[in-house]
Motif scaffolding. Sequence first.
Motif, PDB file in Angstrom:
ATOM      1  N   LEU A   1       0.877  -1.186   0.000  1.00  0.00           N
ATOM      2  CA  LEU A   1       0.000   0.000   0.000  1.00  0.00           C
ATOM      3  C   LEU A   1       0.907   1.227   0.000  1.00  0.00           C
ATOM      4  O   LEU A   1       1.309   1.726   1.049  1.00  0.00           O
ATOM      5  N   PRO A   2       1.289   1.730  -1.201  1.00  0.00           N
ATOM      6  CA  PRO A   2       2.219   2.859  -1.254  1.00  0.00           C
ATOM      7  C   PRO A   2       1.595   4.140  -0.696  1.00  0.00           C
ATOM      8  O   PRO A   2       0.500   4.527  -1.104  1.00  0.00           O
ATOM      9  N   GLU A   3       2.275   4.731   0.286  1.00  0.00           N
ATOM     10  CA  GLU A   3       1.811   5.980   0.917  1.00  0.00           C
ATOM     11  C   GLU A   3       0.355   5.875   1.379  1.00  0.00           C
ATOM     12  O   GLU A   3      -0.422   6.818   1.278  1.00  0.00           O
ATOM     13  N   GLY A   4       0.013   4.709   1.895  1.00  0.00           N
ATOM     14  CA  GLY A   4      -1.346   4.478   2.369  1.00  0.00           C
ATOM     15  C   GLY A   4      -1.332   3.392   3.424  1.00  0.00           C
ATOM     16  O   GLY A   4      -0.256   2.940   3.837  1.00  0.00           O
ATOM     17  N   PRO A   5      -2.531   2.952   3.857  1.00  0.00           N
ATOM     18  CA  PRO A   5      -3.867   3.352   3.400  1.00  0.00           C
ATOM     19  C   PRO A   5      -4.289   4.737   3.927  1.00  0.00           C
ATOM     20  O   PRO A   5      -3.618   5.311   4.785  1.00  0.00           O
ATOM     21  N   VAL A   6      -5.399   5.241   3.380  1.00  0.00           N
ATOM     22  CA  VAL A   6      -5.941   6.539   3.799  1.00  0.00           C
ATOM     23  C   VAL A   6      -6.966   6.271   4.911  1.00  0.00           C
ATOM     24  O   VAL A   6      -8.142   6.011   4.660  1.00  0.00           O
TER      25      VAL A   6
END
Length: 372
Positions: free
Chosen positions: A73-78
């Motif tokens: 999950l690149p630069e995540g999760p939101v």
Amino acid sequence: MSLTLRTISREQHLAFIQSQPAASHCQVPAWADVKTEWRSENLGWFDKSGELVGAGLVLYRQLPKIKRYLAYLPEGPVINWYAPNLDEWLQPMLAHLKQQGAFSVKMGPPVVIRRWDSTAIKAGIQDPDVKRLKDVEATHIEPRAFEVADRLRKMGWQQGEDGGAGFGDVQPRYVFQVPLANRSLDDVLKGFNQLWRRNIKKAEKAGVEVVQGGYEDLAEWQRLYEITAVRDHFRPRPLSYFQRMWTVLNNEDPNRMRLYFARHNGVNLSAATMLVVGGHVWYSYGASDNIGREVRPSNAMQWRMLRDAYAMGATVYDLRGISDSLDETDHLFGLIQFKVGTGGEAVEYVGEWDFPLNKLLHKALDIYMSRR
């Protein structure tokens, strides 16, 4: 608060991202279409009333020869990273990914831990005893981010050996940003150092013009990008990658990706791609010719991109990755030196975290990655 997690449609995912003030471009549904070598899935977290309260784009990479995957999950999760019940968010995700055949999970919480303003960085560069950003006292520290890191460790999440120095993570742990919220453009320009302001004036005087390009100009972008790759010794992505990126991202949102050229006497000297998600704008790829540097096309282009970001109502203009090295002999030092002239700030995220669901396979992948 009891949360349920399930696969959601791309439409639901996009609507959720659009409801947020900002999110990483690596977490929009269309990013999955950019990364065609990965399988993807859109995950949603729902609260008791059935409202979608979090979302994540998962990319699955298959291990050679066996049906097991690295889930990323690149630069995540939101999600709400500061929630006291963080495990209630992450446990269902781990259970779901394990069911999907994942042997290891990698994620990059979009949580900022420290910020250094340009004055602090400049002082660090001038101090011969300072070699790294972390040797400089941060201008701002986010105590809640340390709590997030503690909670992750207690849950069994692990961080890379190098603690994210430089480019150890897949996505950069250190980035450089120019804050735009509650500032006038005049104020932003005043924040630039003398050299930057002089170079912007120089480009203007020389008649450098900065224009926006479209899909049909990507071949010209590629020409400049490949010149840059030879000069800076990196392997360039093919033209098809940028064509796909342009098509899928702008199909999702017509303003997601932009292309800029700085030209002088009708010749394109530098180019850049820009990505937009909510109030967050990124300078994502840059390229320049070996000629025409004396008319300062790159400074002119950045200033135009920054002004356009400001006109869109962006809260931050993000110049993406930097190394944490303040050592002038380091080959990555030039990056921070160029970016610090914008008067912005260096930002450190909590970095990327791994959860080995199958310790043996996770270890094997680690060894494989270190040998590459």
